[in-house]
Motif scaffolding. Structure first.
Motif, PDB file in Angstrom:
ATOM      1  N   PRO A   1       0.840  -1.200   0.000  1.00  0.00           N
ATOM      2  CA  PRO A   1       0.000   0.000   0.000  1.00  0.00           C
ATOM      3  C   PRO A   1       0.876   1.253   0.000  1.00  0.00           C
ATOM      4  O   PRO A   1       1.858   1.336   0.732  1.00  0.00           O
ATOM      5  CB  PRO A   1      -0.797  -0.111   1.310  1.00  0.00           C
ATOM      6  N   VAL A   2       0.536   2.213  -0.849  1.00  0.00           N
ATOM      7  CA  VAL A   2       1.317   3.444  -0.973  1.00  0.00           C
ATOM      8  C   VAL A   2       0.500   4.614  -0.431  1.00  0.00           C
ATOM      9  O   VAL A   2      -0.591   4.906  -0.927  1.00  0.00           O
ATOM     10  CB  VAL A   2       1.720   3.704  -2.435  1.00  0.00           C
ATOM     11  N   ARG A   3       1.039   5.245   0.585  1.00  0.00           N
ATOM     12  CA  ARG A   3       0.462   6.490   1.091  1.00  0.00           C
ATOM     13  C   ARG A   3       1.099   7.644   0.323  1.00  0.00           C
ATOM     14  O   ARG A   3       2.294   7.622   0.028  1.00  0.00           O
ATOM     15  CB  ARG A   3       0.757   6.625   2.583  1.00  0.00           C
ATOM     16  N   TYR A   4       0.284   8.652  -0.006  1.00  0.00           N
ATOM     17  CA  TYR A   4       0.821   9.810  -0.724  1.00  0.00           C
ATOM     18  C   TYR A   4       0.816  11.025   0.186  1.00  0.00           C
ATOM     19  O   TYR A   4      -0.230  11.435   0.704  1.00  0.00           O
ATOM     20  CB  TYR A   4       0.003  10.100  -1.978  1.00  0.00           C
TER      21      TYR A   4
ATOM     22  N   ALA B   1      -3.110   5.316   2.642  1.00  0.00           N
ATOM     23  CA  ALA B   1      -2.738   4.117   1.891  1.00  0.00           C
ATOM     24  C   ALA B   1      -3.954   3.219   1.702  1.00  0.00           C
ATOM     25  O   ALA B   1      -4.827   3.141   2.576  1.00  0.00           O
ATOM     26  CB  ALA B   1      -1.640   3.361   2.629  1.00  0.00           C
ATOM     27  N   PRO B   2      -4.053   2.538   0.561  1.00  0.00           N
ATOM     28  CA  PRO B   2      -5.166   1.597   0.335  1.00  0.00           C
ATOM     29  C   PRO B   2      -5.193   0.489   1.381  1.00  0.00           C
ATOM     30  O   PRO B   2      -4.174   0.124   1.966  1.00  0.00           O
ATOM     31  CB  PRO B   2      -4.866   1.036  -1.061  1.00  0.00           C
ATOM     32  N   ARG B   3      -6.396  -0.045   1.596  1.00  0.00           N
ATOM     33  CA  ARG B   3      -6.594  -1.157   2.523  1.00  0.00           C
ATOM     34  C   ARG B   3      -6.527  -2.481   1.762  1.00  0.00           C
ATOM     35  O   ARG B   3      -6.523  -2.523   0.547  1.00  0.00           O
ATOM     36  CB  ARG B   3      -7.946  -1.030   3.229  1.00  0.00           C
TER      37      ARG B   3
ATOM     38  N   GLY C   1       2.222  -2.488  -6.062  1.00  0.00           N
ATOM     39  CA  GLY C   1       1.963  -1.300  -5.266  1.00  0.00           C
ATOM     40  C   GLY C   1       0.649  -0.672  -5.677  1.00  0.00           C
ATOM     41  O   GLY C   1       0.411  -0.423  -6.864  1.00  0.00           O
ATOM     42  N   LEU C   2      -0.229  -0.418  -4.707  1.00  0.00           N
ATOM     43  CA  LEU C   2      -1.537   0.168  -4.999  1.00  0.00           C
ATOM     44  C   LEU C   2      -1.564   1.603  -4.494  1.00  0.00           C
ATOM     45  O   LEU C   2      -1.174   1.887  -3.356  1.00  0.00           O
ATOM     46  CB  LEU C   2      -2.653  -0.646  -4.357  1.00  0.00           C
ATOM     47  N   LEU C   3      -2.035   2.511  -5.369  1.00  0.00           N
ATOM     48  CA  LEU C   3      -1.977   3.949  -5.118  1.00  0.00           C
ATOM     49  C   LEU C   3      -3.360   4.514  -4.858  1.00  0.00           C
ATOM     50  O   LEU C   3      -4.336   4.122  -5.514  1.00  0.00           O
ATOM     51  CB  LEU C   3      -1.368   4.656  -6.324  1.00  0.00           C
ATOM     52  N   PRO C   4      -3.471   5.475  -3.944  1.00  0.00           N
ATOM     53  CA  PRO C   4      -4.763   6.136  -3.737  1.00  0.00           C
ATOM     54  C   PRO C   4      -5.056   7.083  -4.893  1.00  0.00           C
ATOM     55  O   PRO C   4      -4.143   7.719  -5.446  1.00  0.00           O
ATOM     56  CB  PRO C   4      -4.555   6.901  -2.429  1.00  0.00           C
ATOM     57  N   ASN C   5      -6.317   7.191  -5.275  1.00  0.00           N
ATOM     58  CA  ASN C   5      -6.695   8.144  -6.313  1.00  0.00           C
ATOM     59  C   ASN C   5      -6.570   9.566  -5.769  1.00  0.00           C
ATOM     60  O   ASN C   5      -6.819   9.816  -4.590  1.00  0.00           O
ATOM     61  CB  ASN C   5      -8.121   7.874  -6.786  1.00  0.00           C
ATOM     62  N   GLY C   6      -6.188  10.462  -6.639  1.00  0.00           N
ATOM     63  CA  GLY C   6      -5.985  11.846  -6.227  1.00  0.00           C
ATOM     64  C   GLY C   6      -4.567  12.326  -6.411  1.00  0.00           C
ATOM     65  O   GLY C   6      -4.289  13.528  -6.315  1.00  0.00           O
ATOM     66  N   ILE C   7      -3.635  11.394  -6.672  1.00  0.00           N
ATOM     67  CA  ILE C   7      -2.255  11.783  -6.944  1.00  0.00           C
ATOM     68  C   ILE C   7      -2.192  12.406  -8.346  1.00  0.00           C
ATOM     69  O   ILE C   7      -2.706  11.818  -9.302  1.00  0.00           O
ATOM     70  CB  ILE C   7      -1.313  10.566  -6.872  1.00  0.00           C
ATOM     71  N   PRO C   8      -1.593  13.566  -8.506  1.00  0.00           N
ATOM     72  CA  PRO C   8      -1.456  14.130  -9.860  1.00  0.00           C
ATOM     73  C   PRO C   8      -0.688  13.163 -10.757  1.00  0.00           C
ATOM     74  O   PRO C   8       0.332  12.604 -10.356  1.00  0.00           O
ATOM     75  CB  PRO C   8      -0.654  15.420  -9.627  1.00  0.00           C
ATOM     76  N   ARG C   9      -1.196  12.957 -11.970  1.00  0.00           N
ATOM     77  CA  ARG C   9      -0.530  12.024 -12.875  1.00  0.00           C
ATOM     78  C   ARG C   9      -0.621  12.515 -14.311  1.00  0.00           C
ATOM     79  O   ARG C   9      -1.472  13.329 -14.654  1.00  0.00           O
ATOM     80  CB  ARG C   9      -1.115  10.625 -12.748  1.00  0.00           C
ATOM     81  N   GLY C  10       0.274  11.948 -15.127  1.00  0.00           N
ATOM     82  CA  GLY C  10       0.333  12.331 -16.529  1.00  0.00           C
ATOM     83  C   GLY C  10      -0.145  11.224 -17.432  1.00  0.00           C
ATOM     84  O   GLY C  10      -1.274  10.743 -17.329  1.00  0.00           O
TER      85      GLY C  10
ATOM     86  N   ALA D   1       2.693  -1.345 -10.370  1.00  0.00           N
ATOM     87  CA  ALA D   1       1.899  -0.427  -9.563  1.00  0.00           C
ATOM     88  C   ALA D   1       0.788   0.171 -10.394  1.00  0.00           C
ATOM     89  O   ALA D   1       0.901   0.320 -11.608  1.00  0.00           O
ATOM     90  CB  ALA D   1       2.777   0.676  -8.968  1.00  0.00           C
ATOM     91  N   GLY D   2      -0.310   0.533  -9.722  1.00  0.00           N
ATOM     92  CA  GLY D   2      -1.452   1.183 -10.345  1.00  0.00           C
ATOM     93  C   GLY D   2      -2.366   1.734  -9.278  1.00  0.00           C
ATOM     94  O   GLY D   2      -2.069   1.662  -8.079  1.00  0.00           O
ATOM     95  N   PHE D   3      -3.514   2.250  -9.711  1.00  0.00           N
ATOM     96  CA  PHE D   3      -4.418   2.953  -8.805  1.00  0.00           C
ATOM     97  C   PHE D   3      -5.589   2.071  -8.355  1.00  0.00           C
ATOM     98  O   PHE D   3      -5.962   1.112  -9.030  1.00  0.00           O
ATOM     99  CB  PHE D   3      -4.960   4.213  -9.480  1.00  0.00           C
ATOM    100  N   ILE D   4      -6.175   2.448  -7.216  1.00  0.00           N
ATOM    101  CA  ILE D   4      -7.355   1.766  -6.676  1.00  0.00           C
ATOM    102  C   ILE D   4      -8.464   1.747  -7.724  1.00  0.00           C
ATOM    103  O   ILE D   4      -8.725   2.739  -8.403  1.00  0.00           O
ATOM    104  CB  ILE D   4      -7.858   2.477  -5.399  1.00  0.00           C
ATOM    105  N   ASP D   5      -9.126   0.603  -7.837  1.00  0.00           N
ATOM    106  CA  ASP D   5     -10.307   0.391  -8.684  1.00  0.00           C
ATOM    107  C   ASP D   5     -10.001   0.433 -10.182  1.00  0.00           C
ATOM    108  O   ASP D   5     -10.931   0.375 -10.988  1.00  0.00           O
ATOM    109  CB  ASP D   5     -11.424   1.394  -8.362  1.00  0.00           C
ATOM    110  N   ASP D   6      -8.744   0.513 -10.576  1.00  0.00           N
ATOM    111  CA  ASP D   6      -8.391   0.440 -11.994  1.00  0.00           C
ATOM    112  C   ASP D   6      -7.981  -0.999 -12.300  1.00  0.00           C
ATOM    113  O   ASP D   6      -6.801  -1.330 -12.404  1.00  0.00           O
ATOM    114  CB  ASP D   6      -7.255   1.415 -12.305  1.00  0.00           C
TER     115      ASP D   6
END
Length: 748
Positions: A192-195, A209-211, A283-292, A305-310
């Protein structure tokens, strides 16, 4: 098929190998002249869990792409669709109905076990000259039945009967063996990745961080596609805090530098966790992190690594973890990392127009069909993706999926299964045991003390950003970089050990902006692992005779003292004192293990102070060892303490229907969930209880349930109870009677 061909088919019994699940024995009473002219036949039975061959010669023009009907191997503990195709002799015949009965072996004979659940439609019209593509691409043109996951195990037989009620001319039967003796399990090691970093405007934000439940729900798409059990094994390897926006564009399929910085730390986390070889690290990332441009990144180097629910991105990145390259479709012009061996599934594509067709018809457990005309492989960047024959077959008997032979409910045993004995008629004497037999050895090698050099390469320049000395396992992933050598030297410049530097190749999952500058040099994360030496004085990286990076040992040693651990609310606080008069940067790491065990699990890395705050609810209960490791890369010091924690929280996730889903009510609807202890151990079926609109509906990880055939909104709840611990989760979904495909709606 004309009449003569149909009659020839009836008169010829086609014997197939049992493991290919082929249906045989079309029957008709040829003594009845009326029935000999007017009849129906079962013109094929398709048993599929994601993708399957059926009459491939009718749509694939290249014989090399074809396969025998149902020759894609089925797996245990994953539901299967049974599609029964019916054809008429002289004219179209309406109101054809059918039943499928599952039979198991008892004392040497087949006996009825249970009828299979039928899905819509409950009757069809048998066409005289059915159009192949129309049949395959629509469930309305076949009789459809479900084998639930709980019954997909070992060998069993299906007895199929179709008829037009009240008309004796029109009936047919078929029987066939199904082999579901191969069980594969996806084991996910979640990080889990906390931002804690800037948002798009530059303001500091803190995203939790994701659960464990987030890993479970995001993994659902992968479980639908891959030939694996419906219940994964998911455990967490601590929490990592990241502070950099994930911006930047994809170039040549490479991850942007911001993503490589994330994967750099995830690679270190994996090494600290022991480089477990039978798990997928993600690695799972919380949504809301700025990305390109990238929605996710990963590769054969060891992490993804990728984002929650993707879920689509997770499936794509896990594919990279299995060393799958990009499929040649919808890629940016500068992406040179596509798989040149990906089949050209004519007529759906040509060498000049690559669409990465999936090759056959796919089908998921919601009843959604994926046509090879419009569906591209999950490893492409196209919008409508499913897993292809090419990649599905590579996942069968894959050591990373822990393949195991299992038996079913009957007294029969599975056919002997071994790489040395592929011929089912060639069984060694004496016959070895089958049940619970793993196809590949499952034991991990013991940890050893390694020096782990991790850094970056760009334009041929190498910079090592982390030097870690810890007990772990050798990571043989990644591409060896010829000419780039990692070495350990003693004080007299004598080489103690050397190895090639490895490029932990990564591939990006495209979100948007998939373009960038064009270059062919290796770029991204590199790593080398060398056995530690007490005489080590210099670490260096050289290209041929040119030294690109080096580091010398200090005369000082770190010390760790006063390790303490206690619980405050939902957090475990670990503190210690580091004494180090040297000038080299230190790596501070916190780990845990059960009592008397040396299998340490990573809890926290990238610590700048002598303390760590860790969520206690995600840790297993009982007595635990807590270990602090501090290293300058040449010398390491550690300290331990014990702590007793209460049982961690249970994790429950509904994998289908998802929040806001629309499901069809033509037949039973699949309710699918998973629940685990904090340790990641799946809970038994009786611990999972389903409620629909507050009314008890059943137990287990999978439940097929009838809903009223009206458009209506429902609340589905999964309640979990184990050892006095309880947890629950709910989703709201819409049921429709109108035959719409499952999709997501936006609630007002």
């Amino acid at each position: 098929m004309n009449f003569d061909e149909a009659l020839s088919t009836i008169l010829t019994t086609i014997e197939r190998e049992p493991h290919k699940s082929i249906m045989v024995k079309d029957r008709i009473d040829l003594l009845d002249p009326v029935r000999s002219l007017f009849f129906i036949i079962i013109n094929g039975v398709e048993i599929t869990q994601a993708i399957q061959y059926r009459q491939s010669e009718k749509h694939l023009t290249d014989p090399a792409d074809r396969g025998a009907d149902n020759s894609v191997r089925l797996v245990a503990d994953k539901p299967a669709y049974v599609r029964v195709y019916v054809e008429a002799s002289m004219h179209d015949v309406a109101n054809v109905t059918g039943t499928v009965t599952m039979q198991v072996m008892r004392y040497g004979i087949w006996v009825d076990a249970a009828p299979l659940m039928q899905q819509a439609p409950f009757s069809i019209t048998a066409a005289k000259d059915p159009v192949y593509a129309r049949e395959r691409s629509s469930l309305s043109r076949s009789l459809n039945f479900i084998i639930p996951a709980s019954r997909m195990a070992g060998h069993f037989r299906l007895r199929i009967h179709v008829e037009v009620k009240g008309d004796k001319r029109y009936s047919a039967e078929e029987e066939g063996i199904v082999d579901a003796s191969l069980k594969q399990t996806l084991r996910l090691r979640g990080i889990p990745v906390r931002y804690l970093g800037p948002d798009a405007s530059g303001s500091l934000i803190d995203l939790s961080a994701p659960r464990l439940a987030d890993f479970q729900s995001t993994l659902a798409t992968t479980l639908q596609m891959f030939p694996v059990s419906q219940t994964p094994e998911i455990s967490l390897a601590g929490v990592f805090t990241f502070s950099e926006p994930l911006t930047g564009a994809i170039a040549n399929g490479n991850c942007p530098s911001s993503w490589n910085n994330l994967l750099f730390w995830l690679g270190i986390a994996k090494a600290v966790d022991g480089n477990r070889s039978n798990m997928v690290y993600y690695g799972l990332l919380p949504n809301g992190i700025p990305r390109g441009g990238a929605a996710g990144c990963g590769g054969g180097g060891g992490t993804a690594a990728g984002f929650i629910d993707d879920g689509i991105t997770m499936a794509h990145e896990i594919g990279h973890y299995f060393n799958f390259a990009h499929a040649p479709a919808c890629l940016p012009a500068d992406d040179n990392k596509f798989d040149v061996n990906y089949p050209v599934y004519e007529p759906y594509e040509t060498m000049s127009m690559r669409t990465a067709s999936i090759g056959e018809y796919g089908l998921d457990s919601t009843g959604t069909i994926y046509s090879p005309v419009s569906s591209s492989d999950i490893m492409s960047y196209c919008s409508f993706r499913w897993i292809s024959l090419y990649h599905y077959l590579q996942l069968l008997d894959n050591p990373l999926l822990n393949p195991q032979i299992v038996r079913g409910a009957g007294t029969g045993v599975p056919s002997y299964y071994d790489d040395r004995f592929r011929d089912p008629h060639r069984i060694p004497d004496p016959t070895p045991p089958w049940e619970s037999r793993y196809v590949f050895p499952q034991e991990e090698v013991a940890r050893q003390n390694y020096v782990v050099l991790t850094g970056f390469i760009k334009y041929g320049e190498v910079e090592i950003a982390s030097v870690l000395k810890a007990d772990t396992r050798l990571n043989n992933s990644g591409r060896k970089l010829e000419g780039f050598m990692a070495e350990i030297l003693d004080a007299n410049s004598r080489v103690l050990h050397r190895t090639l530097l490895r490029h932990l190749e990564t591939h990006a999952g495209c979100g948007c902006g998939c373009h960038g500058e064009d270059h062919d040099e290796p770029e991204g994360v590199v790593q080398a692992m060398l056995p530690s030496h007490d005489e080590a004085y210099t670490y260096r990286i050289r290209k041929d005779e040119n030294v690109l990076w080096s580091k010398q040992a200090p005369d000082t040693y770190p010390e760790v003292n006063d390790v303490q651990a206690h619980v405050e609310g939902d957090e475990m606080i670990v503190s210690w004192r580091t004494d180090y008069p040297g000038e080299l940067s230190l790596e501070r790491i916190v780990m845990f293990a059960p009592p008397n065990s040396e299998e340490w699990t990573m809890l926290a890395i990238n610590l700048t102070e002598d303390s760590a705050r860790i969520t206690a609810k995600t840790l297993p209960g009982g007595d635990l060892q807590i270990k602090v490791l501090v290293t300058d890369g040449f010398h390491s010091a550690s300290g331990k303490t014990m702590i007793s924690l209460p049982e961690g929280e249970l994790s429950a996730a509904i994998l289908w229907p998802g929040e806001g889903s629309v499901v069809r009510t033509g037949g039973a609807v699949r309710f699918w969930g998973t629940a685990t202890r904090a340790s990641g151990e799946p809970l038994p079926a009786e611990a999972l209880r389903w409620e629909i609109d507050g009314v008890f509906a059943g137990e287990g990880p999978e439940l097929w349930h009838d809903l009223p055939e009206i458009d209506s909104e429902h609340r589905l709840t999964l309640k979990v109870k184990w050892n006095e611990k309880e947890s629950e989760t709910s989703v709201i979904f819409l049921a429709t009677c109108c035959g719409q495909k499952p999709y997501l709606f936006k609630r007002s």
